[in-house]
Design a protein around this motif. Structure first.
Motif, PDB file in Angstrom:
ATOM      1  N   THR A   1     -14.177  -5.954 -44.182  1.00 18.60           N
ATOM      2  CA  THR A   1     -13.958  -4.537 -44.506  1.00 18.60           C
ATOM      3  C   THR A   1     -14.257  -4.242 -45.973  1.00 18.60           C
ATOM      4  OG1 THR A   1     -11.607  -4.875 -44.945  1.00 18.60           O
ATOM      5  CG2 THR A   1     -12.225  -4.261 -42.692  1.00 18.60           C
ATOM      6  N   ASN A   2     -14.339  -5.282 -46.803  1.00 19.97           N
ATOM      7  CA  ASN A   2     -14.644  -5.088 -48.221  1.00 19.97           C
ATOM      8  C   ASN A   2     -16.138  -5.139 -48.527  1.00 19.97           C
ATOM      9  OD1 ASN A   2     -11.913  -4.917 -48.782  1.00 19.97           O
ATOM     10  ND2 ASN A   2     -11.734  -7.078 -49.302  1.00 19.97           N
ATOM     11  N   PHE A   3     -16.956  -5.324 -47.501  1.00 21.48           N
ATOM     12  CA  PHE A   3     -18.398  -5.430 -47.711  1.00 21.48           C
ATOM     13  C   PHE A   3     -18.980  -4.101 -48.184  1.00 21.48           C
ATOM     14  CE2 PHE A   3     -22.797  -4.939 -46.292  1.00 21.48           C
ATOM     15  CZ  PHE A   3     -23.381  -6.038 -46.894  1.00 21.48           C
ATOM     16  N   SER A   4     -19.822  -4.187 -49.182  1.00 22.22           N
ATOM     17  CA  SER A   4     -20.610  -3.025 -49.597  1.00 22.22           C
ATOM     18  C   SER A   4     -22.034  -3.512 -49.829  1.00 22.22           C
ATOM     19  CB  SER A   4     -20.036  -2.383 -50.857  1.00 22.22           C
ATOM     20  OG  SER A   4     -20.114  -3.273 -51.941  1.00 22.22           O
ATOM     21  N   SER A   5     -22.964  -2.789 -49.255  1.00 25.33           N
ATOM     22  CA  SER A   5     -24.371  -3.156 -49.371  1.00 25.33           C
ATOM     23  C   SER A   5     -24.848  -2.893 -50.795  1.00 25.33           C
ATOM     24  CB  SER A   5     -25.200  -2.339 -48.380  1.00 25.33           C
ATOM     25  OG  SER A   5     -26.542  -2.733 -48.447  1.00 25.33           O
ATOM     26  N   GLN A   6     -25.638  -3.819 -51.320  1.00 22.75           N
ATOM     27  CA  GLN A   6     -26.154  -3.677 -52.672  1.00 22.75           C
ATOM     28  C   GLN A   6     -27.634  -4.027 -52.660  1.00 22.75           C
ATOM     29  OE1 GLN A   6     -23.425  -6.623 -54.181  1.00 22.75           O
ATOM     30  NE2 GLN A   6     -22.182  -5.077 -55.189  1.00 22.75           N
ATOM     31  N   PHE A   7     -28.443  -3.165 -53.226  1.00 22.44           N
ATOM     32  CA  PHE A   7     -29.873  -3.438 -53.295  1.00 22.44           C
ATOM     33  C   PHE A   7     -30.150  -4.423 -54.417  1.00 22.44           C
ATOM     34  CE2 PHE A   7     -34.069  -2.777 -55.114  1.00 22.44           C
ATOM     35  CZ  PHE A   7     -34.861  -2.990 -53.990  1.00 22.44           C
ATOM     36  N   SER A   8     -31.013  -5.393 -54.112  1.00 20.13           N
ATOM     37  CA  SER A   8     -31.455  -6.349 -55.123  1.00 20.13           C
ATOM     38  C   SER A   8     -32.916  -6.681 -54.833  1.00 20.13           C
ATOM     39  CB  SER A   8     -30.605  -7.622 -55.076  1.00 20.13           C
ATOM     40  OG  SER A   8     -31.226  -8.651 -55.821  1.00 20.13           O
ATOM     41  N   LEU A   9     -33.780  -6.296 -55.746  1.00 22.00           N
ATOM     42  CA  LEU A   9     -35.203  -6.596 -55.580  1.00 22.00           C
ATOM     43  C   LEU A   9     -35.414  -8.104 -55.534  1.00 22.00           C
ATOM     44  CD1 LEU A   9     -38.115  -5.621 -55.381  1.00 22.00           C
ATOM     45  CD2 LEU A   9     -38.198  -5.603 -57.888  1.00 22.00           C
ATOM     46  N   LEU A  10     -34.735  -8.841 -56.404  1.00 24.92           N
ATOM     47  CA  LEU A  10     -34.864 -10.300 -56.433  1.00 24.92           C
ATOM     48  C   LEU A  10     -34.448 -10.908 -55.095  1.00 24.92           C
ATOM     49  CD1 LEU A  10     -35.525 -12.880 -57.975  1.00 24.92           C
ATOM     50  CD2 LEU A  10     -33.185 -12.856 -58.860  1.00 24.92           C
ATOM     51  N   LYS A  11     -33.333 -10.446 -54.543  1.00 27.04           N
ATOM     52  CA  LYS A  11     -32.877 -10.939 -53.237  1.00 27.04           C
ATOM     53  C   LYS A  11     -33.945 -10.694 -52.179  1.00 27.04           C
ATOM     54  CE  LYS A  11     -30.024  -8.395 -50.880  1.00 27.04           C
ATOM     55  NZ  LYS A  11     -28.795  -7.704 -50.442  1.00 27.04           N
ATOM     56  N   ASN A  12     -34.484  -9.487 -52.152  1.00 23.86           N
ATOM     57  CA  ASN A  12     -35.502  -9.154 -51.157  1.00 23.86           C
ATOM     58  C   ASN A  12     -36.742 -10.023 -51.311  1.00 23.86           C
ATOM     59  OD1 ASN A  12     -33.848  -7.231 -50.025  1.00 23.86           O
ATOM     60  ND2 ASN A  12     -34.752  -5.537 -51.170  1.00 23.86           N
ATOM     61  N   ILE A  13     -37.162 -10.265 -52.530  1.00 24.81           N
ATOM     62  CA  ILE A  13     -38.339 -11.107 -52.769  1.00 24.81           C
ATOM     63  C   ILE A  13     -38.075 -12.530 -52.285  1.00 24.81           C
ATOM     64  CG2 ILE A  13     -39.737 -12.191 -54.581  1.00 24.81           C
ATOM     65  CD1 ILE A  13     -39.496  -9.490 -56.120  1.00 24.81           C
ATOM     66  N   VAL A  14     -36.934 -13.097 -52.655  1.00 24.72           N
ATOM     67  CA  VAL A  14     -36.599 -14.473 -52.259  1.00 24.72           C
ATOM     68  C   VAL A  14     -36.490 -14.593 -50.742  1.00 24.72           C
ATOM     69  CG1 VAL A  14     -34.783 -16.243 -52.327  1.00 24.72           C
ATOM     70  CG2 VAL A  14     -35.538 -15.130 -54.442  1.00 24.72           C
ATOM     71  N   LEU A  15     -35.793 -13.663 -50.110  1.00 26.27           N
ATOM     72  CA  LEU A  15     -35.590 -13.753 -48.662  1.00 26.27           C
ATOM     73  C   LEU A  15     -36.879 -13.491 -47.880  1.00 26.27           C
ATOM     74  CD1 LEU A  15     -32.072 -12.092 -48.227  1.00 26.27           C
ATOM     75  CD2 LEU A  15     -32.633 -14.528 -48.352  1.00 26.27           C
ATOM     76  N   LEU A  16     -37.762 -12.659 -48.416  1.00 29.85           N
ATOM     77  CA  LEU A  16     -39.023 -12.371 -47.717  1.00 29.85           C
ATOM     78  C   LEU A  16     -40.084 -13.448 -47.940  1.00 29.85           C
ATOM     79  CD1 LEU A  16     -39.275  -8.504 -48.226  1.00 29.85           C
ATOM     80  CD2 LEU A  16     -38.860  -9.723 -46.082  1.00 29.85           C
ATOM     81  N   THR A  17     -40.108 -14.025 -49.142  1.00 30.55           N
ATOM     82  CA  THR A  17     -41.120 -15.044 -49.439  1.00 30.55           C
ATOM     83  C   THR A  17     -40.643 -16.452 -49.100  1.00 30.55           C
ATOM     84  OG1 THR A  17     -40.364 -15.331 -51.725  1.00 30.55           O
ATOM     85  CG2 THR A  17     -42.105 -13.672 -51.335  1.00 30.55           C
ATOM     86  N   ASN A  18     -39.331 -16.588 -48.825  1.00 26.78           N
ATOM     87  CA  ASN A  18     -38.730 -17.904 -48.559  1.00 26.78           C
ATOM     88  C   ASN A  18     -38.936 -18.854 -49.733  1.00 26.78           C
ATOM     89  OD1 ASN A  18     -37.794 -17.274 -45.931  1.00 26.78           O
ATOM     90  ND2 ASN A  18     -39.866 -17.556 -45.152  1.00 26.78           N
ATOM     91  N   ARG A  19     -38.868 -18.318 -50.922  1.00 29.19           N
ATOM     92  CA  ARG A  19     -39.164 -19.115 -52.109  1.00 29.19           C
ATOM     93  C   ARG A  19     -38.307 -18.662 -53.292  1.00 29.19           C
ATOM     94  NH1 ARG A  19     -42.820 -18.715 -55.982  1.00 29.19           N
ATOM     95  NH2 ARG A  19     -43.498 -20.681 -56.842  1.00 29.19           N
TER      96      ARG A  19
END
Length: 155
Positions: free
Chosen positions: A55-73
């Motif tokens: 219930t304490n979760f809040s979504s946060q945008f992170s360009l670095l997170k997106n790059i790492v998770l999409l490139t697997n690197r």
């Protein structure tokens, strides 16, 4: 059937006999440090996931997170190791083997954690279970690659 993270930990375990090997041109720390760091990270992140309150979760945008998770690197040499997952004690072949077993047990606990639990990554922000496990796989592969380069340089 083993999950991907458990298979990666099995792979990590194969490098324990060479835990004292190092190569300063590849990494400032030895193979044992990388192994211990991988295990500390997996254990700490899974514990954090389990202890989180969905219930304490809040979504946060992170360009670095997106790059790492999409490139697997993970870009090498760019991140800083949080103190909590930085090996502080002297490790031995036996202690690393014991830590491998404890980590496998911790991984098995993932099945009991709901998809809504989350981990608060120091750079990526909050991540629910699935992307968190994906990050752990990427992180583990990142360090295995470094370990393999150290081993290859020795041969």
């Amino acid at each position: 059937m083993k999950n991907s993270l458990e298979s990666l930990v099995d792979d990590v375990a194969t490098y324990i006999p060479g835990y004292t090997f190092s190569n300063d041109q590849i990494s400032k720390v030895d193979i044992g440090w990388h192994i211990e760091h991988i295990l500390l990270t997996i254990n700490g992140v899974i514990s954090s996931l389990a202890q989180s309150n969905p219930t304490n979760f809040s979504s946060q945008f992170s360009l670095l997170k997106n790059i790492v998770l999409l490139t697997n690197r993970i870009p090498r040499g760019k991140g800083r190791v949080p103190k909590v997952v930085k090996p502080q004690v002297a490790y031995t072949e036996d202690s690393l083997e014991q830590h491998i077993m404890a980590t496998k047990e911790k991984i098995s606990q993932l099945e009991l954690i709901s998809e809504d639990h989350f981990f608060e990554h120091p750079y990526f922000g909050n991540m629910k279970k699935r992307p968190t496990v994906h990050f752990l796989e990427i992180h583990t592969k990142h360090h295995i690659k470094i370990i393999r380069e150290i081993v290859a340089a020795i041969k």
